[in-house]
Design a protein around this motif. Structure first.
Motif, PDB file in Angstrom:
ATOM      1  N   VAL A 221       0.841  -1.193   0.000  1.00 32.27           N
ATOM      2  CA  VAL A 221       0.000   0.000   0.000  1.00 32.27           C
ATOM      3  C   VAL A 221       0.877   1.244   0.000  1.00 32.27           C
ATOM      4  N   LEU A 222       0.501   2.212  -0.833  1.00 36.40           N
ATOM      5  CA  LEU A 222       1.122   3.533  -0.840  1.00 36.40           C
ATOM      6  C   LEU A 222       0.073   4.535  -0.390  1.00 36.40           C
ATOM      7  N   ARG A 223       0.356   5.244   0.720  1.00 36.98           N
ATOM      8  CA  ARG A 223      -0.588   6.223   1.261  1.00 36.98           C
ATOM      9  C   ARG A 223       0.056   7.604   1.266  1.00 36.98           C
ATOM     10  N   GLY A 224      -0.794   8.632   1.255  1.00 36.27           N
ATOM     11  CA  GLY A 224      -0.284   9.985   1.320  1.00 36.27           C
ATOM     12  C   GLY A 224      -1.366  10.968   1.712  1.00 36.27           C
ATOM     13  N   GLY A 225      -0.975  12.236   1.881  1.00 39.96           N
ATOM     14  CA  GLY A 225      -1.914  13.283   2.261  1.00 39.96           C
ATOM     15  C   GLY A 225      -1.164  14.482   2.789  1.00 39.96           C
ATOM     16  N   VAL A 226      -1.897  15.375   3.456  1.00 39.68           N
ATOM     17  CA  VAL A 226      -1.296  16.541   4.104  1.00 39.68           C
ATOM     18  C   VAL A 226      -1.814  16.630   5.526  1.00 39.68           C
ATOM     19  N   ASN A 227      -0.990  17.151   6.428  1.00 36.05           N
ATOM     20  CA  ASN A 227      -1.422  17.387   7.803  1.00 36.05           C
ATOM     21  C   ASN A 227      -0.560  18.475   8.433  1.00 36.05           C
ATOM     22  N   GLU A 228      -0.889  18.814   9.677  1.00 40.68           N
ATOM     23  CA  GLU A 228      -0.228  19.888  10.411  1.00 40.68           C
ATOM     24  C   GLU A 228      -0.042  19.449  11.847  1.00 40.68           C
ATOM     25  N   SER A 229       1.012  19.891  12.479  1.00 37.34           N
ATOM     26  CA  SER A 229       1.207  19.589  13.897  1.00 37.34           C
ATOM     27  C   SER A 229       0.211  20.380  14.728  1.00 37.34           C
ATOM     28  N   ASP A 230       0.226  20.150  16.038  1.00 41.19           N
ATOM     29  CA  ASP A 230      -0.686  20.865  16.927  1.00 41.19           C
ATOM     30  C   ASP A 230      -0.287  22.320  17.144  1.00 41.19           C
ATOM     31  N   VAL A 231       0.873  22.716  16.627  1.00 38.60           N
ATOM     32  CA  VAL A 231       1.298  24.114  16.723  1.00 38.60           C
ATOM     33  C   VAL A 231       0.559  24.904  15.653  1.00 38.60           C
ATOM     34  N   ILE A 232      -0.349  25.773  16.071  1.00 33.24           N
ATOM     35  CA  ILE A 232      -1.196  26.516  15.135  1.00 33.24           C
ATOM     36  C   ILE A 232      -0.343  27.382  14.213  1.00 33.24           C
ATOM     37  N   ASP A 233      -0.694  27.370  12.934  1.00 30.13           N
ATOM     38  CA  ASP A 233      -0.006  28.126  11.888  1.00 30.13           C
ATOM     39  C   ASP A 233       1.419  27.638  11.627  1.00 30.13           C
ATOM     40  N   SER A 234       1.702  26.397  12.010  1.00 29.07           N
ATOM     41  CA  SER A 234       3.031  25.843  11.708  1.00 29.07           C
ATOM     42  C   SER A 234       3.128  25.377  10.263  1.00 29.07           C
ATOM     43  N   GLY A 235       1.989  25.281   9.586  1.00 32.00           N
ATOM     44  CA  GLY A 235       1.997  24.932   8.174  1.00 32.00           C
ATOM     45  C   GLY A 235       1.566  23.505   7.899  1.00 32.00           C
ATOM     46  N   GLN A 236       0.964  23.311   6.722  1.00 25.45           N
ATOM     47  CA  GLN A 236       0.528  21.984   6.284  1.00 25.45           C
ATOM     48  C   GLN A 236       1.603  21.387   5.374  1.00 25.45           C
ATOM     49  N   TYR A 237       1.904  20.116   5.609  1.00 29.75           N
ATOM     50  CA  TYR A 237       2.977  19.454   4.879  1.00 29.75           C
ATOM     51  C   TYR A 237       2.505  18.091   4.383  1.00 29.75           C
ATOM     52  N   GLY A 238       3.039  17.696   3.244  1.00 32.60           N
ATOM     53  CA  GLY A 238       2.706  16.392   2.705  1.00 32.60           C
ATOM     54  C   GLY A 238       3.419  15.264   3.431  1.00 32.60           C
ATOM     55  N   PHE A 239       2.854  14.077   3.358  1.00 31.40           N
ATOM     56  CA  PHE A 239       3.475  12.888   3.952  1.00 31.40           C
ATOM     57  C   PHE A 239       3.253  11.701   3.030  1.00 31.40           C
ATOM     58  N   VAL A 240       4.106  10.680   3.196  1.00 26.04           N
ATOM     59  CA  VAL A 240       4.014   9.427   2.453  1.00 26.04           C
ATOM     60  C   VAL A 240       4.196   8.281   3.438  1.00 26.04           C
ATOM     61  N   VAL A 241       3.389   7.229   3.277  1.00 25.50           N
ATOM     62  CA  VAL A 241       3.506   6.029   4.099  1.00 25.50           C
ATOM     63  C   VAL A 241       3.602   4.822   3.165  1.00 25.50           C
ATOM     64  N   LEU A 242       4.642   4.009   3.349  1.00 24.51           N
ATOM     65  CA  LEU A 242       4.796   2.757   2.612  1.00 24.51           C
ATOM     66  C   LEU A 242       4.470   1.609   3.559  1.00 24.51           C
ATOM     67  N   SER A 243       3.560   0.731   3.143  1.00 25.21           N
ATOM     68  CA  SER A 243       3.123  -0.372   4.008  1.00 25.21           C
ATOM     69  C   SER A 243       3.170  -1.685   3.244  1.00 25.21           C
ATOM     70  N   GLY A 244       3.562  -2.732   3.970  1.00 24.75           N
ATOM     71  CA  GLY A 244       3.507  -4.085   3.446  1.00 24.75           C
ATOM     72  C   GLY A 244       3.044  -5.025   4.536  1.00 24.75           C
ATOM     73  N   TYR A 245       2.128  -5.915   4.189  1.00 25.59           N
ATOM     74  CA  TYR A 245       1.633  -6.842   5.217  1.00 25.59           C
ATOM     75  C   TYR A 245       1.072  -8.107   4.577  1.00 25.59           C
ATOM     76  N   ALA A 246       1.012  -9.145   5.388  1.00 23.92           N
ATOM     77  CA  ALA A 246       0.389 -10.401   5.002  1.00 23.92           C
ATOM     78  C   ALA A 246      -0.952 -10.509   5.715  1.00 23.92           C
ATOM     79  N   ASP A 247      -1.907 -11.163   5.054  1.00 19.65           N
ATOM     80  CA  ASP A 247      -3.190 -11.405   5.719  1.00 19.65           C
ATOM     81  C   ASP A 247      -3.647 -12.838   5.476  1.00 19.65           C
ATOM     82  N   LYS A 248      -4.425 -13.331   6.411  1.00 19.73           N
ATOM     83  CA  LYS A 248      -4.961 -14.680   6.325  1.00 19.73           C
ATOM     84  C   LYS A 248      -6.460 -14.633   6.570  1.00 19.73           C
ATOM     85  N   ARG A 249      -7.228 -15.079   5.583  1.00 17.92           N
ATOM     86  CA  ARG A 249      -8.687 -15.098   5.689  1.00 17.92           C
ATOM     87  C   ARG A 249      -9.114 -16.157   6.705  1.00 17.92           C
TER      88      ARG A 249
END
Length: 364
Positions: A221-249
């Protein structure tokens, strides 16, 4: 309530209403509610002054087992709903929300559980000059989740019925923009429902339940988006998350997961720089690595081409201390074919949301 089921209104409506095309039974419902805001965080104590109230409008379509998954879940309803909520506090303003929902039934269909997810518009969010006291809502557009547990009785008099119960309504922008303390309301509700096309109600289709088995499957899975820290007006920044996992039904409905995440969160890079300059007594170096690596266990609940995921993780690489080493994620997946899927998820540390993640992945 923690907003860990993170559903998106457009995503959910596309999923729900595209699944069936034949004529079905429809229900309209309207309920009024009156309640209180939880003090889930002492930072919003100054905002809890009155009892919020409002209306919930719903439009639902009954399923009868045309698709096999509907029988697995006791023939739920698919629907859309609208909530108007007056927070009865000028600082918080009013909320108007649109949702996609499922209605699940128990006790011979006399007990109904509605789960709705969507987007809400707040009339008076935080503004550093005009509304600095509103630390609950940092933006006009909010993610919103609601639950309703009702005694539900249809067709008491001709097509008219009655329902009453309790509701929980959550609003948050998931740290897309600070501040984001959020609110959660617990309310009692009561209202009427009207059944359309009741004269042509089909019979429930019942099939012999077949066991579903699968080998271990692997996911990227490749995830992404934008967010901001709890410091007000610190700015919004992009992020990327790389995930790999196994699953069993495990069967018709569930699968268990085991995997790892790698987080590239640029808001942390800015937060580390801010902390190193503003709070030198904390001994945080400006070049502290902002990346994190976690391992997690999870569960996936399959509902036709839709599934709901829940994951609990622990950081094994954690150079900068941000909200603790344990994290959690709730997500909504939509499969396109047998392998590819899109996903919207909310990553949190307990009740503290970090980010809404938009992702694409493959299960093979």
């Amino acid at each position: 309530m923690n907003p860990k089921v993170l559903f998106c209104i457009v995503f959910s409506v596309m999923v729900g209403f595209s699944q069936e095309k034949e004529e079905e039974t429809y229900t309209l419902d309207v309920s009024s509610f009156y309640g209180s805001v939880f003090l889930h965080n002492p930072d919003i104590s100054h905002l809890i002054t009155e009892h919020p109230s409002g209306l919930i409008l719903g439009y639902s379509r009954t399923t009868y087992g045309k698709e096999e998954w509907q029988q697995w879940y006791n023939y739920p309803d698919l629907g859309a709903s609208f909530i108007y909520q007056d927070m009865v506090n000028p600082t918080l303003g009013k909320n108007f929300g649109m949702y996609a929902h499922f209605n699940f039934y128990f006790l011979k269909r006399n007990l109904q559980l509605r789960i709705g997810q969507g987007l809400a518009y707040n009339t008076n969010p935080y503004d550093k000059n005009l509304n600095f006291r509103n630390n609950a809502y940092g933006s006009h557009i909010l993610s919103s989740t609601y639950l309703m547990l009702n005694f539900h009785k249809a067709n008491i008099f001709k097509n008219l019925g009655f329902q009453a119960g309790i509701s929980v309504i959550h609003y948050s922008n998931a740290n897309v923009k600070a501040p984001n303390t959020s609110t959660n309301s617990l309310a009692i509700n009561a209202g009427l429902l009207y059944t359309l096309n009741n004269d042509n109600e089909p019979d429930y289709i019942r099939r012999e339940k077949e066991k579903i088995t699968e080998p271990v499957r692997y996911n990227l899975v490749l995830r992404g988006g934008v967010n901001e820290s709890d410091v007000i007006d610190s700015g919004q920044y992009g992020f990327v998350v790389l995930s790999g996992y196994a699953d069993k039904r495990l069967g018709r409905k569930s699968a268990i997961q085991l995997g790892t995440d790698i987080f590239f969160s640029n808001f942390l890079k800015e937060l580390i720089r801010f902390q190193s300059i503003s709070f030198p007594e904390n001994n945080i170096a400006a070049d502290t690595d902002f990346k994190r690596v976690g391992i997690f266990v999870g569960h996936e609940l399959f509902i036709n081409k839709l599934s709901i995921t829940s994951q609990l993780g622990y950081y094994v690489y954690y150079p900068y201390d941000f909200e603790g080493k344990v994290y959690n994620r709730m997500g909504l997946k939509r499969y396109f074919g047998n392998e590819w899927f899109g996903e919207i998820s909310l990553k949190s540390h307990g009740a503290a949301a970090e980010a809404v993640e938009f992702g694409v992945g493959i299960r093979f």
